[in-house]
Design a protein around this motif. Structure first.
Motif, mmCIF file in Angstrom:
data_model
loop_
_atom_site.group_PDB
_atom_site.id
_atom_site.type_symbol
_atom_site.label_atom_id
_atom_site.label_comp_id
_atom_site.label_asym_id
_atom_site.label_seq_id
_atom_site.Cartn_x
_atom_site.Cartn_y
_atom_site.Cartn_z
ATOM 1 N N TYR A 83 35.906 50.053 49.050
ATOM 2 C CA TYR A 83 36.138 48.719 48.514
ATOM 3 C C TYR A 83 36.081 48.738 46.997
ATOM 4 O O TYR A 83 35.343 49.505 46.400
ATOM 5 N N ASP A 84 36.880 47.863 46.401
ATOM 6 C CA ASP A 84 37.035 47.833 44.953
ATOM 7 C C ASP A 84 37.110 46.383 44.494
ATOM 8 O O ASP A 84 37.914 45.603 45.025
ATOM 9 N N ALA A 85 36.288 46.012 43.522
ATOM 10 C CA ALA A 85 36.341 44.663 42.963
ATOM 11 C C ALA A 85 37.376 44.563 41.845
ATOM 12 O O ALA A 85 37.661 43.466 41.375
ATOM 13 N N ASN A 86 37.942 45.688 41.449
ATOM 14 C CA ASN A 86 39.028 45.671 40.465
ATOM 15 C C ASN A 86 40.318 45.418 41.238
ATOM 16 O O ASN A 86 40.897 46.334 41.816
ATOM 17 N N VAL A 87 40.763 44.171 41.252
ATOM 18 C CA VAL A 87 41.951 43.818 42.024
ATOM 19 C C VAL A 87 43.214 43.818 41.176
ATOM 20 O O VAL A 87 44.299 43.527 41.676
#
Length: 138
Positions: A83-87
């Motif tokens: 998962y990555d919060a940098n979208v």
């Protein structure tokens, strides 16, 4: 509450998400890291510092955050979802020795020529994954 915590609460509310301690903790954790963790890694990290969460709660929090566009799945290896919060638009580098993953700026690669796709294919998005050896493993 700190300014960052206030911003996280406001972001969750702006997406019409109920602000639960677990959802807050998952999103805050993802915002503070760049290693693209798995759900299991998040569970381990979050249960060290509270609030105590179950695996089901972590997965439901991740799904809610993903559904409103605050995080995204990163699928770089078979059977493993990270998962990555940098979208924002970016690519990834994955070390074949240690498995570390890091973001690569979108501008590092020329834009893909969609005219090169065969007739009948309609591209919606793309992402480049670079496989190699990181500086720590060299």
């Amino acid at each position: 509450m700190s300014q960052q915590a206030d911003e996280i609460v406001q972001t969750l509310k702006s997406k019409r998400l109920r602000v639960t301690p677990q959802r807050f903790a998952v999103y805050a954790n993802l915002l503070g890291r760049q290693d693209h963790p798995t759900a299991e890694q998040l569970l381990k990290d979050l249960n060290q510092n509270g609030p105590t969460s179950s695996q089901a709660t972590i997965y439901s929090s991740l799904q809610a955050l993903r559904d409103v566009g605050l995080i995204r799945d990163v699928l770089l290896e078979e059977g493993v979802c990270r998962y990555d919060a940098n979208v924002g638009l970016h690519h990834h580098f994955r070390c074949k020795h240690c498995g570390s993953i890091e973001d690569v700026p979108w501008e590092q690669f020329q834009q893909m020529d969609t005219a090169q796709l065969r007739n009948g294919l309609r591209m919606e998005s793309y992402e480049v994954t670079v496989h190699g050896v990181c500086d720590h493993c060299q």
